[in-house]
Write an enzyme that holds these catalytic residues in place. Structure first.
Site, PDB file in Angstrom:
ATOM      1  CB  THR A   4      35.411  37.518  53.871  1.00 43.44           C
ATOM      2  OG1 THR A   4      35.287  38.162  52.610  1.00 43.44           O
ATOM      3  CG2 THR A   4      34.620  36.226  53.843  1.00 43.44           C
TER       4      THR A   4
ATOM      5  CD  GLU B 107      60.723  41.154  27.197  1.00 44.74           C
ATOM      6  OE1 GLU B 107      59.818  41.896  26.755  1.00 44.74           O
ATOM      7  OE2 GLU B 107      60.518  39.991  27.559  1.00 44.74           O
TER       8      GLU B 107
ATOM      9  CB  SER C  59      39.742  44.225  52.086  1.00 50.62           C
ATOM     10  OG  SER C  59      39.653  43.231  51.105  1.00 50.62           O
ATOM     11  CD  GLN C  60      34.599  45.300  49.044  1.00 48.56           C
ATOM     12  OE1 GLN C  60      35.313  44.413  49.523  1.00 48.56           O
ATOM     13  NE2 GLN C  60      33.323  45.439  49.376  1.00 48.56           N
TER      14      GLN C  60
ATOM     15  CE1 TYR D 172      31.881  38.388  52.386  1.00 50.53           C
ATOM     16  CE2 TYR D 172      31.501  36.643  50.787  1.00 50.53           C
ATOM     17  CZ  TYR D 172      32.309  37.622  51.318  1.00 50.53           C
ATOM     18  OH  TYR D 172      33.544  37.856  50.784  1.00 50.53           O
TER      19      TYR D 172
ATOM     20  CE  LYS E 192      40.890  36.348  47.249  1.00 53.47           C
ATOM     21  NZ  LYS E 192      39.795  37.208  47.758  1.00 53.47           N
TER      22      LYS E 192
ATOM     23  CB  THR F 276      41.069  37.629  51.321  1.00 52.99           C
ATOM     24  OG1 THR F 276      39.826  37.546  50.606  1.00 52.99           O
ATOM     25  CG2 THR F 276      40.985  36.817  52.604  1.00 52.99           C
ATOM     26  CG  ASP F 277      38.545  41.078  47.642  1.00 53.92           C
ATOM     27  OD1 ASP F 277      38.794  39.874  47.408  1.00 53.92           O
ATOM     28  OD2 ASP F 277      37.399  41.551  47.559  1.00 53.92           O
TER      29      ASP F 277
END
Length: 382
Positions: A67, A338, A113-114, A80, A219, A146-147
């Site tokens: 981005t 657990e 970044s995906q 975008y 994130k 950022t992803d």
């Protein structure tokens, strides 16, 4: 770091905290090679000089897209296209950045970044290590979407052994947006990378005037500029136009680092997401597609439905690394609480989220580290 006393694994007490690989006795050849390579990298980088008084620090900017390099879509109010601006475009958008450091820029990739992948990771890691080995820079800034920025930061933190800083930076708004945050974020990232106190802190992520460590940063919001937090540890520090401020001195504890894997793709590790009404389908599908490791994004303290527990334990018995993490978002998965990890043959991810637990498992597998006591120790030491 998690307390060693929680592990309760046979032979674990014989392991000391390590930089790269292995107990003091019985480490594999691949573990020894990893330790030797990382130590060599550190020694080489440490021997290089820091900037002389009066000289600007040398910072290399490696651009990967995202981005921060995006440009708005004229047909949409919010849309975008990521990865449109070049590294030099980003630098040119920050007036006065050349007064902070002597900059050099390279374009490694230009993707959202995906679409970040193992090949780009290896290219980045090898290029950063080469830059530091050749003493071409005092710090590196990586521009990134950022992803998956937290995943790339975590990967680089464990394959770049140099004490010199690596800083990842992105933005939540594209470069052409009203009040774009990319230019200010890039300036802050360069400030941090150029700061003498940034050494020995590993890889960091800088956005919105906040400095985060690679291990804990995540994130937390889809669109807010204040999306990144470090839920377990808090941020490392803050930055403004006048100064970089770290909350604490750099840790004296050596980082767990490995040689950069020699080829792409990395070993296949699947993440299985736990939910109500779950059966073993996800586990069986992952195994059917050749997963060498499975990370459980469990409910609560790394738990899941009984059929899934049984399938994971069976997989662990066949040599698959099975890691228990949590989908919750903060806190530590307690070993033998657990679920009984000793009986099931599973590993606790401790405070690593599923995405980062997956990366550490890939690095361990790539370096031939599969002994469960050693794997658990490395999760504690990372």
């Amino acid at each position: 770091m998690a307390r060693i006393s929680i592990f309760g694994m046979v032979g674990l007490a014989a392991c000391s905290a390590v930089l790269v690989a292995g107990c003091a006795n019985g480490s594999t050849d691949s573990e020894s090679a990893a330790q030797s390579s990382a130590a060599s990298q550190t020694a080489t980088s440490t021997a290089k000089s820091t900037p002389a008084p009066g000289q600007l620090p040398r910072i290399t900017i490696l651009a990967t897209g995202g981005t921060i390099a995006g440009k708005a879509n004229a047909n949409s109010a919010v849309g975008y296209t990521a990865g449109e601006a070049t590294a030099q475009d980003l630098i040119d958008a920050v007036p006065g950045i050349d007064k902070i450091a002597k900059l050099d820029a390279e374009q490694i990739a230009n993707i959202g970044s995906q679409d970040m992948n193992d090949e780009v990771w290896l290219t980045l890691a090898n290029r950063i290590n080469q830059i530091f080995a050749d003493d071409k820079a005092d710090g590196v800034v990586v521009t990134h979407g950022t992803d998956t920025i937290e995943e790339t930061a975590f990967f680089l933190d464990h394959v770049v052994a140099s004490p010199k800083p690596v800083v990842l930076v992105g933005s939540m708004r594209p470069s052409t947006a009203l009040s774009a945050d990319g230019p200010a974020n890039l300036r802050s990232a360069v400030q941090v990378a150029a700061d003498a106190d940034a050494r020995d802190r590993g890889t960091m992520v800088v956005l919105n005037d906040t400095i985060h460590g690679a291990k804990d940063v995540t994130k937390t919001n889809t669109t807010s500029v204040q999306t990144f937090v470090s839920p377990n540890t808090g941020p490392l520090g803050h930055v403004d136009a006048a100064a970089v401020t770290f909350a604490e001195p750099a840790s004296a504890h050596p980082r767990l680092t490995f040689p950069v894997p020699g080829k792409s793709p990395l070993p296949q590790v699947a993440i299985v997401y736990s939910h109500a009404g779950m059966d073993a389908t996800q586990v069986n599908d992952a195994l059917g597609h050749g997963a060498q490791g499975i990370v459980l994004a469990g409910v609560g303290d790394g738990n899941t439905a009984k059929p899934v527990v049984a399938a994971l334990s069976a997989a662990a018995g066949k040599g698959v690394l099975v890691i228990r993490s949590s989908r919750v978002g903060s806190g530590s998965v307690v070993r033998n609480a657990e679920l009984n990890d000793d009986e099931l043959g599973t590993i606790s991810a401790l405070d690593l989220n599923p995405a980062k637990a997956r990366i550490l498992t890939q690095l361990l597998l790539a370096n031939g580290i599969t002994d469960k006591a050693k794997v658990q120790q490395d999760f504690a030491d990372c």
